[in-house]
Motif scaffolding. Structure first.
Motif, PDB file in Angstrom:
ATOM      1  N   ARG A 188      -8.211 -14.194  17.179  1.00  0.00           N
ATOM      2  CA  ARG A 188      -9.364 -13.247  16.578  1.00  0.00           C
ATOM      3  C   ARG A 188      -8.771 -11.966  16.263  1.00  0.00           C
ATOM      4  NH1 ARG A 188     -11.870 -17.546  15.743  1.00  0.00           N
ATOM      5  NH2 ARG A 188     -13.618 -18.227  16.729  1.00  0.00           N
ATOM      6  N   VAL A 189      -7.517 -11.763  16.281  1.00  0.00           N
ATOM      7  CA  VAL A 189      -6.710 -10.657  15.572  1.00  0.00           C
ATOM      8  C   VAL A 189      -6.385 -10.668  14.262  1.00  0.00           C
ATOM      9  CG1 VAL A 189      -4.820  -9.124  16.237  1.00  0.00           C
ATOM     10  CG2 VAL A 189      -6.284 -10.115  18.098  1.00  0.00           C
ATOM     11  N   LEU A 190      -6.523  -9.960  13.318  1.00  0.00           N
ATOM     12  CA  LEU A 190      -6.105 -10.056  11.910  1.00  0.00           C
ATOM     13  C   LEU A 190      -4.813  -9.679  11.859  1.00  0.00           C
ATOM     14  CD1 LEU A 190      -6.981 -10.558   9.183  1.00  0.00           C
ATOM     15  CD2 LEU A 190      -7.624  -8.147   9.108  1.00  0.00           C
ATOM     16  N   ASN A 191      -3.851 -10.544  11.480  1.00  0.00           N
ATOM     17  CA  ASN A 191      -2.341 -10.299  11.167  1.00  0.00           C
ATOM     18  C   ASN A 191      -2.359  -9.403   9.590  1.00  0.00           C
ATOM     19  OD1 ASN A 191      -0.075 -10.413   9.798  1.00  0.00           O
ATOM     20  ND2 ASN A 191       0.283 -12.563  10.179  1.00  0.00           N
ATOM     21  N   LYS A 192      -1.695  -8.241   9.591  1.00  0.00           N
ATOM     22  CA  LYS A 192      -1.851  -7.438   8.575  1.00  0.00           C
ATOM     23  C   LYS A 192      -1.063  -8.046   7.185  1.00  0.00           C
ATOM     24  CE  LYS A 192       2.463  -4.773   9.217  1.00  0.00           C
ATOM     25  NZ  LYS A 192       3.161  -3.474   9.343  1.00  0.00           N
ATOM     26  N   HIS A 193      -0.307  -8.913   7.504  1.00  0.00           N
ATOM     27  CA  HIS A 193      -0.007  -9.634   6.191  1.00  0.00           C
ATOM     28  C   HIS A 193      -0.796 -10.535   5.658  1.00  0.00           C
ATOM     29  CE1 HIS A 193       4.020  -7.184   6.478  1.00  0.00           C
ATOM     30  NE2 HIS A 193       3.936  -7.573   7.582  1.00  0.00           N
ATOM     31  N   SER A 194      -2.084 -10.993   6.329  1.00  0.00           N
ATOM     32  CA  SER A 194      -2.706 -12.101   6.120  1.00  0.00           C
ATOM     33  C   SER A 194      -3.551 -11.619   4.952  1.00  0.00           C
ATOM     34  CB  SER A 194      -3.749 -12.503   7.272  1.00  0.00           C
ATOM     35  OG  SER A 194      -2.872 -13.324   8.065  1.00  0.00           O
ATOM     36  N   ARG A 195      -3.849 -12.793   3.863  1.00  0.00           N
ATOM     37  CA  ARG A 195      -4.753 -12.584   2.827  1.00  0.00           C
ATOM     38  C   ARG A 195      -5.353 -13.769   2.581  1.00  0.00           C
ATOM     39  NH1 ARG A 195      -5.100  -7.462   0.045  1.00  0.00           N
ATOM     40  NH2 ARG A 195      -6.921  -8.395  -0.818  1.00  0.00           N
ATOM     41  N   LEU A 196      -6.604 -13.953   1.917  1.00  0.00           N
ATOM     42  CA  LEU A 196      -6.975 -14.957   1.510  1.00  0.00           C
ATOM     43  C   LEU A 196      -6.614 -15.274   0.128  1.00  0.00           C
ATOM     44  CD1 LEU A 196     -10.461 -14.931   2.491  1.00  0.00           C
ATOM     45  CD2 LEU A 196      -8.794 -16.336   3.478  1.00  0.00           C
ATOM     46  N   GLY A 197      -5.813 -16.486  -0.309  1.00  0.00           N
ATOM     47  CA  GLY A 197      -5.482 -16.879  -1.730  1.00  0.00           C
ATOM     48  C   GLY A 197      -6.508 -16.611  -2.705  1.00  0.00           C
ATOM     49  N   CYS A 198      -7.728 -17.062  -2.321  1.00  0.00           N
ATOM     50  CA  CYS A 198      -8.806 -17.188  -3.268  1.00  0.00           C
ATOM     51  C   CYS A 198      -9.439 -15.680  -3.633  1.00  0.00           C
ATOM     52  CB  CYS A 198     -10.023 -17.892  -2.801  1.00  0.00           C
ATOM     53  SG  CYS A 198     -10.738 -17.052  -1.069  1.00  0.00           S
ATOM     54  N   GLN A 199      -8.740 -14.709  -2.840  1.00  0.00           N
ATOM     55  CA  GLN A 199      -9.257 -13.245  -3.236  1.00  0.00           C
ATOM     56  C   GLN A 199      -8.297 -12.351  -3.866  1.00  0.00           C
ATOM     57  OE1 GLN A 199     -12.702 -12.497  -2.539  1.00  0.00           O
ATOM     58  NE2 GLN A 199     -12.556 -14.591  -2.378  1.00  0.00           N
ATOM     59  N   VAL A 200      -7.126 -12.950  -3.817  1.00  0.00           N
ATOM     60  CA  VAL A 200      -5.971 -12.178  -4.580  1.00  0.00           C
ATOM     61  C   VAL A 200      -6.064 -12.606  -6.071  1.00  0.00           C
ATOM     62  CG1 VAL A 200      -3.548 -11.792  -4.536  1.00  0.00           C
ATOM     63  CG2 VAL A 200      -4.549 -12.238  -2.307  1.00  0.00           C
ATOM     64  N   VAL A 201      -6.099 -11.735  -6.625  1.00  0.00           N
ATOM     65  CA  VAL A 201      -6.193 -11.915  -8.300  1.00  0.00           C
ATOM     66  C   VAL A 201      -5.006 -11.398  -8.800  1.00  0.00           C
ATOM     67  CG1 VAL A 201      -7.217 -11.273 -10.645  1.00  0.00           C
ATOM     68  CG2 VAL A 201      -8.647 -11.604  -8.651  1.00  0.00           C
ATOM     69  N   LEU A 202      -4.130 -12.306  -9.774  1.00  0.00           N
ATOM     70  CA  LEU A 202      -2.785 -12.218 -10.066  1.00  0.00           C
ATOM     71  C   LEU A 202      -2.972 -11.007 -11.239  1.00  0.00           C
ATOM     72  CD1 LEU A 202      -1.358 -15.706 -10.223  1.00  0.00           C
ATOM     73  CD2 LEU A 202      -1.031 -13.933  -8.517  1.00  0.00           C
ATOM     74  N   THR A 203      -1.894 -10.111 -11.332  1.00  0.00           N
ATOM     75  CA  THR A 203      -2.009  -9.168 -12.426  1.00  0.00           C
ATOM     76  C   THR A 203      -0.551  -8.958 -12.709  1.00  0.00           C
ATOM     77  OG1 THR A 203      -1.640  -7.343 -10.903  1.00  0.00           O
ATOM     78  CG2 THR A 203      -3.770  -7.864 -11.609  1.00  0.00           C
ATOM     79  N   PRO A 204      -0.043  -8.443 -13.903  1.00  0.00           N
ATOM     80  CA  PRO A 204       1.329  -8.355 -14.343  1.00  0.00           C
ATOM     81  C   PRO A 204       2.147  -7.443 -13.391  1.00  0.00           C
ATOM     82  CG  PRO A 204      -0.069  -7.884 -16.282  1.00  0.00           C
ATOM     83  CD  PRO A 204      -0.869  -8.228 -14.841  1.00  0.00           C
ATOM     84  N   GLU A 205       1.678  -6.735 -12.584  1.00  0.00           N
ATOM     85  CA  GLU A 205       2.189  -5.659 -11.537  1.00  0.00           C
ATOM     86  C   GLU A 205       2.653  -6.623 -10.333  1.00  0.00           C
ATOM     87  OE1 GLU A 205      -1.052  -4.817 -12.637  1.00  0.00           O
ATOM     88  OE2 GLU A 205      -0.144  -3.733 -14.171  1.00  0.00           O
ATOM     89  N   LEU A 206       2.175  -7.841 -10.029  1.00  0.00           N
ATOM     90  CA  LEU A 206       2.603  -8.807  -8.987  1.00  0.00           C
ATOM     91  C   LEU A 206       3.820  -9.601  -9.154  1.00  0.00           C
ATOM     92  CD1 LEU A 206      -1.057  -9.589  -7.674  1.00  0.00           C
ATOM     93  CD2 LEU A 206       0.481  -7.779  -6.851  1.00  0.00           C
ATOM     94  N   GLN A 207       4.307  -9.344 -10.661  1.00  0.00           N
ATOM     95  CA  GLN A 207       5.472 -10.397 -10.861  1.00  0.00           C
ATOM     96  C   GLN A 207       6.564  -9.984  -9.889  1.00  0.00           C
ATOM     97  OE1 GLN A 207       5.455 -11.967 -13.851  1.00  0.00           O
ATOM     98  NE2 GLN A 207       7.508 -12.249 -14.485  1.00  0.00           N
ATOM     99  N   GLY A 208       7.007 -11.191  -9.323  1.00  0.00           N
ATOM    100  CA  GLY A 208       7.886 -11.352  -8.304  1.00  0.00           C
ATOM    101  C   GLY A 208       7.796 -11.179  -7.019  1.00  0.00           C
ATOM    102  N   MET A 209       6.252 -11.190  -6.647  1.00  0.00           N
ATOM    103  CA  MET A 209       5.881 -11.176  -5.321  1.00  0.00           C
ATOM    104  C   MET A 209       6.115 -12.181  -4.392  1.00  0.00           C
ATOM    105  SD  MET A 209       1.563 -10.826  -4.215  1.00  0.00           S
ATOM    106  CE  MET A 209       1.076 -12.398  -5.100  1.00  0.00           C
TER     107      MET A 209
END
Length: 162
Positions: A128-149
């Protein structure tokens, strides 16, 4: 040929006051759209976002997504997340099976997670502790700035494995 025909039709419409204003506007918009639209392939090429995903086995894989689509969609299209495990891209129905870990330098380029996203991640983590690198893939919207992520797809949790 079609453009020339539209231009002729447009000039005939402008000379005829009996035609409705909405019909004139529709034809004018259509001719402007046809004459100024770029080729479809150029539009798609402009939207491509190339990413790197580390799969659960530690292998680095190239992933291609489209700007405006979610990270989940790109990862499922490349077989890194089971599409049947996450049918809806709405936070209300999320089970955190699309959890990913994003490298720190890329986290700073993303909008912060919403309260709902943090809640879903905490609810589904063992400690029940949030990993600071964790995100939900369904909530991350791709943008051109994320090229190479760089994104790591963690191993499925024991309760997610059929």
């Amino acid at each position: 040929m079609a453009i020339a025909h539209l231009h002729r039709l447009s000039s005939q419409i402008s000379r005829n006051p009996l035609l409705s204003h909405s019909f004139r506007a529709t034809v004018t918009r259509s001719s402007a759209t046809v004459s100024s639209s770029p080729t479809p392939s150029a539009k798609v090429a402009d939207r491509i976002v190339k990413l790197f995903a580390i799969d659960p086995d530690g292998l680095k894989r190239d992933v291609v997504g489209l700007s405006g689509h979610t990270l989940l969609k790109a990862l499922t299209n490349h077989g890194l997340i089971d599409p049947a495990s996450h049918r809806l891209e709405e936070i209300d129905s999320c089970s955190a099976e699309c959890e990913v870990h994003i490298a720190q330098e890329w986290l700073e380029k993303l909008p912060p997670p919403t309260y709902d996203e943090q809640y879903v991640l905490r609810r589904n983590s063992r400690a029940r502790v949030l990993n600071k690198h964790s995100r939900l893939g369904c909530q991350v919207v791709l943008t051109p700035e994320l090229q190479g992520m760089v994104v790591a797809v963690p191993e499925p949790k024991p309760w997610d494995i059929p």
